[in-house]
Design a protein around this motif. Structure first.
Motif, PDB file in Angstrom:
ATOM      1  N   ALA A  38       0.856  -1.192   0.000  1.00  0.00           N
ATOM      2  CA  ALA A  38       0.000   0.000   0.000  1.00  0.00           C
ATOM      3  C   ALA A  38       0.885   1.232   0.000  1.00  0.00           C
ATOM      4  O   ALA A  38       1.967   1.228   0.591  1.00  0.00           O
ATOM      5  N   MET A  39       0.418   2.291  -0.628  1.00  0.00           N
ATOM      6  CA  MET A  39       1.159   3.549  -0.704  1.00  0.00           C
ATOM      7  C   MET A  39       2.576   3.322  -1.225  1.00  0.00           C
ATOM      8  O   MET A  39       3.550   3.867  -0.718  1.00  0.00           O
ATOM      9  N   ASP A  40       2.695   2.478  -2.239  1.00  0.00           N
ATOM     10  CA  ASP A  40       3.965   2.170  -2.892  1.00  0.00           C
ATOM     11  C   ASP A  40       5.011   1.579  -1.953  1.00  0.00           C
ATOM     12  O   ASP A  40       6.206   1.745  -2.169  1.00  0.00           O
ATOM     13  N   SER A  41       4.556   0.915  -0.901  1.00  0.00           N
ATOM     14  CA  SER A  41       5.472   0.312   0.071  1.00  0.00           C
ATOM     15  C   SER A  41       4.930  -1.034   0.538  1.00  0.00           C
ATOM     16  O   SER A  41       3.732  -1.302   0.445  1.00  0.00           O
ATOM     17  N   TYR A  42       5.821  -1.839   1.076  1.00  0.00           N
ATOM     18  CA  TYR A  42       5.439  -3.122   1.665  1.00  0.00           C
ATOM     19  C   TYR A  42       5.240  -2.952   3.158  1.00  0.00           C
ATOM     20  O   TYR A  42       5.883  -2.108   3.785  1.00  0.00           O
ATOM     21  N   TRP A  43       4.373  -3.773   3.733  1.00  0.00           N
ATOM     22  CA  TRP A  43       4.026  -3.680   5.150  1.00  0.00           C
ATOM     23  C   TRP A  43       3.852  -5.064   5.755  1.00  0.00           C
ATOM     24  O   TRP A  43       3.363  -5.981   5.091  1.00  0.00           O
ATOM     25  N   HIS A  44       4.240  -5.218   7.017  1.00  0.00           N
ATOM     26  CA  HIS A  44       3.777  -6.369   7.790  1.00  0.00           C
ATOM     27  C   HIS A  44       2.271  -6.205   7.944  1.00  0.00           C
ATOM     28  O   HIS A  44       1.784  -5.073   8.040  1.00  0.00           O
ATOM     29  N   SER A  45       1.551  -7.298   8.026  1.00  0.00           N
ATOM     30  CA  SER A  45       0.097  -7.176   8.197  1.00  0.00           C
ATOM     31  C   SER A  45      -0.230  -6.490   9.526  1.00  0.00           C
ATOM     32  O   SER A  45      -1.214  -5.759   9.628  1.00  0.00           O
ATOM     33  N   ARG A  46       0.607  -6.661  10.543  1.00  0.00           N
ATOM     34  CA  ARG A  46       0.352  -6.025  11.843  1.00  0.00           C
ATOM     35  C   ARG A  46       0.683  -4.530  11.851  1.00  0.00           C
ATOM     36  O   ARG A  46       0.249  -3.785  12.723  1.00  0.00           O
ATOM     37  N   CYS A  47       1.446  -4.064  10.869  1.00  0.00           N
ATOM     38  CA  CYS A  47       1.890  -2.664  10.844  1.00  0.00           C
ATOM     39  C   CYS A  47       1.010  -1.749   9.994  1.00  0.00           C
ATOM     40  O   CYS A  47       1.038  -0.536  10.189  1.00  0.00           O
ATOM     41  N   LEU A  48       0.268  -2.312   9.065  1.00  0.00           N
ATOM     42  CA  LEU A  48      -0.592  -1.477   8.222  1.00  0.00           C
ATOM     43  C   LEU A  48      -1.896  -1.241   8.968  1.00  0.00           C
ATOM     44  O   LEU A  48      -2.785  -2.081   9.001  1.00  0.00           O
ATOM     45  N   LYS A  49      -1.983  -0.062   9.602  1.00  0.00           N
ATOM     46  CA  LYS A  49      -3.127   0.273  10.459  1.00  0.00           C
ATOM     47  C   LYS A  49      -3.761   1.572  10.007  1.00  0.00           C
ATOM     48  O   LYS A  49      -3.105   2.459   9.462  1.00  0.00           O
ATOM     49  N   CYS A  50      -5.041   1.706  10.309  1.00  0.00           N
ATOM     50  CA  CYS A  50      -5.764   2.940  10.049  1.00  0.00           C
ATOM     51  C   CYS A  50      -5.190   4.031  10.947  1.00  0.00           C
ATOM     52  O   CYS A  50      -5.000   3.831  12.147  1.00  0.00           O
ATOM     53  N   SER A  51      -4.935   5.202  10.374  1.00  0.00           N
ATOM     54  CA  SER A  51      -4.378   6.317  11.140  1.00  0.00           C
ATOM     55  C   SER A  51      -5.324   6.817  12.227  1.00  0.00           C
ATOM     56  O   SER A  51      -4.881   7.441  13.186  1.00  0.00           O
ATOM     57  N   CYS A  52      -6.619   6.556  12.082  1.00  0.00           N
ATOM     58  CA  CYS A  52      -7.589   7.039  13.078  1.00  0.00           C
ATOM     59  C   CYS A  52      -7.908   5.986  14.140  1.00  0.00           C
ATOM     60  O   CYS A  52      -7.711   6.227  15.321  1.00  0.00           O
ATOM     61  N   CYS A  53      -8.421   4.841  13.716  1.00  0.00           N
ATOM     62  CA  CYS A  53      -8.916   3.850  14.679  1.00  0.00           C
ATOM     63  C   CYS A  53      -7.904   2.760  15.008  1.00  0.00           C
ATOM     64  O   CYS A  53      -8.156   1.919  15.864  1.00  0.00           O
ATOM     65  N   GLN A  54      -6.782   2.747  14.337  1.00  0.00           N
ATOM     66  CA  GLN A  54      -5.700   1.781  14.546  1.00  0.00           C
ATOM     67  C   GLN A  54      -6.079   0.344  14.195  1.00  0.00           C
ATOM     68  O   GLN A  54      -5.393  -0.596  14.576  1.00  0.00           O
ATOM     69  N   ALA A  55      -7.165   0.145  13.441  1.00  0.00           N
ATOM     70  CA  ALA A  55      -7.542  -1.199  13.002  1.00  0.00           C
ATOM     71  C   ALA A  55      -6.498  -1.713  12.018  1.00  0.00           C
ATOM     72  O   ALA A  55      -5.987  -0.956  11.189  1.00  0.00           O
ATOM     73  N   GLN A  56      -6.160  -2.991  12.127  1.00  0.00           N
ATOM     74  CA  GLN A  56      -5.227  -3.585  11.182  1.00  0.00           C
ATOM     75  C   GLN A  56      -5.963  -3.776   9.867  1.00  0.00           C
ATOM     76  O   GLN A  56      -6.913  -4.559   9.770  1.00  0.00           O
ATOM     77  N   LEU A  57      -5.529  -3.065   8.859  1.00  0.00           N
ATOM     78  CA  LEU A  57      -6.274  -2.996   7.602  1.00  0.00           C
ATOM     79  C   LEU A  57      -6.297  -4.312   6.842  1.00  0.00           C
ATOM     80  O   LEU A  57      -7.251  -4.600   6.132  1.00  0.00           O
ATOM     81  N   GLY A  58      -5.288  -5.126   6.999  1.00  0.00           N
ATOM     82  CA  GLY A  58      -5.270  -6.426   6.342  1.00  0.00           C
ATOM     83  C   GLY A  58      -6.322  -7.371   6.878  1.00  0.00           C
ATOM     84  O   GLY A  58      -6.738  -8.310   6.202  1.00  0.00           O
ATOM     85  N   GLU A  59      -6.796  -7.109   8.085  1.00  0.00           N
ATOM     86  CA  GLU A  59      -7.799  -7.976   8.703  1.00  0.00           C
ATOM     87  C   GLU A  59      -9.226  -7.544   8.402  1.00  0.00           C
ATOM     88  O   GLU A  59     -10.154  -8.318   8.582  1.00  0.00           O
ATOM     89  N   ILE A  60      -9.426  -6.298   7.964  1.00  0.00           N
ATOM     90  CA  ILE A  60     -10.795  -5.819   7.792  1.00  0.00           C
ATOM     91  C   ILE A  60     -11.197  -5.626   6.332  1.00  0.00           C
ATOM     92  O   ILE A  60     -12.304  -5.183   6.059  1.00  0.00           O
ATOM     93  N   GLY A  61     -10.341  -5.955   5.394  1.00  0.00           N
ATOM     94  CA  GLY A  61     -10.732  -5.822   4.002  1.00  0.00           C
ATOM     95  C   GLY A  61      -9.559  -5.879   3.059  1.00  0.00           C
ATOM     96  O   GLY A  61      -8.416  -6.095   3.469  1.00  0.00           O
ATOM     97  N   THR A  62      -9.872  -5.672   1.796  1.00  0.00           N
ATOM     98  CA  THR A  62      -8.837  -5.741   0.767  1.00  0.00           C
ATOM     99  C   THR A  62      -8.510  -4.362   0.208  1.00  0.00           C
ATOM    100  O   THR A  62      -7.829  -4.260  -0.796  1.00  0.00           O
ATOM    101  N   SER A  63      -9.020  -3.328   0.831  1.00  0.00           N
ATOM    102  CA  SER A  63      -8.713  -1.987   0.351  1.00  0.00           C
ATOM    103  C   SER A  63      -8.444  -1.059   1.526  1.00  0.00           C
ATOM    104  O   SER A  63      -8.881  -1.317   2.645  1.00  0.00           O
ATOM    105  N   CYS A  64      -7.708  -0.021   1.224  1.00  0.00           N
ATOM    106  CA  CYS A  64      -7.490   1.032   2.197  1.00  0.00           C
ATOM    107  C   CYS A  64      -7.529   2.345   1.434  1.00  0.00           C
ATOM    108  O   CYS A  64      -7.498   2.368   0.211  1.00  0.00           O
ATOM    109  N   TYR A  65      -7.635   3.423   2.150  1.00  0.00           N
ATOM    110  CA  TYR A  65      -7.771   4.742   1.539  1.00  0.00           C
ATOM    111  C   TYR A  65      -6.650   5.624   2.045  1.00  0.00           C
ATOM    112  O   TYR A  65      -6.255   5.532   3.204  1.00  0.00           O
ATOM    113  N   THR A  66      -6.144   6.479   1.172  1.00  0.00           N
ATOM    114  CA  THR A  66      -5.073   7.377   1.577  1.00  0.00           C
ATOM    115  C   THR A  66      -5.452   8.806   1.207  1.00  0.00           C
ATOM    116  O   THR A  66      -6.099   9.060   0.188  1.00  0.00           O
TER     117      THR A  66
END
Length: 165
Positions: A38-66
């Motif tokens: 995401a955002m032209d970078s690689y992430w651990h699944s535990r590290c890619l989190k929503c900036s607001c709610c801190q939800a791990q994005l890999g666990e809640i869907g296949t898309s994220c917004y920037t």
């Protein structure tokens, strides 16, 4: 993960190669079986989190917004920027750093949150009415609302007597 507005396909990762990828979140090597892009970078699944709610994005869907460097889940993106990320009054984009006003799920620039009649800006503490997609200050609310006759005004649910918070 999809990065709306950016590249959606990661560069190929060589199977069995010793080319380790670094996580954009923690900077550590990614040795996990799965990695996210995401955002032209690689992430651990535990590290890619929503900036607001801190939800791990890999666990809640296949898309994220920037937007403006923030990574957001769908719910927080819509909460902050509306469905389109645009002001409901003027249609222009709302920067992530800008404060907004909200009414009935619509998002507005501060300068656009105005009475439909007198065009005075509504500020926190002001009472307003939201009728058929239009905002009215307490003074300019339609006279039919004051008299309790809503038949000609009400095609959408009426939300009278709201207060800007």
């Amino acid at each position: 993960m999809v990065n709306p507005g950016g590249s959606t396909q990661p560069p190929p990762v060589g199977a069995g190669s010793m080319s380790w990828k670094r996580c954009a979140g923690c900077g550590g090597k990614i040795a996990d079986r799965f990695l996210l892009f995401a955002m032209d970078s690689y992430w651990h699944s535990r590290c890619l989190k929503c900036s607001c709610c801190q939800a791990q994005l890999g666990e809640i869907g296949t898309s994220c917004y920037t937007k403006s460097g923030m990574i957001l889940c769908r719910n927080d993106y819509i909460r902050l920027f509306g469905n389109s990320g645009a002001c409901s009054a003027c249609g222009q984009s709302i920067p992530a750093s800008e404060l907004v006003m909200r009414a009935q799920g619509n998002v507005y620039h501060l300068k656009c949150f105005t009475c439909s009649t007198c065009r005075n800006r509504l500020v926190p503490g002001d009472r307003f009415h939201y009728i058929n997609g239009s905002l009215f200050c307490e003074h300019d609310r339609p006279t039919a609302l004051i008299n309790g006759h809503l038949n000609s005004l009400q095609t959408n649910p009426l939300m009278p007597d709201q207060k800007v918070c």
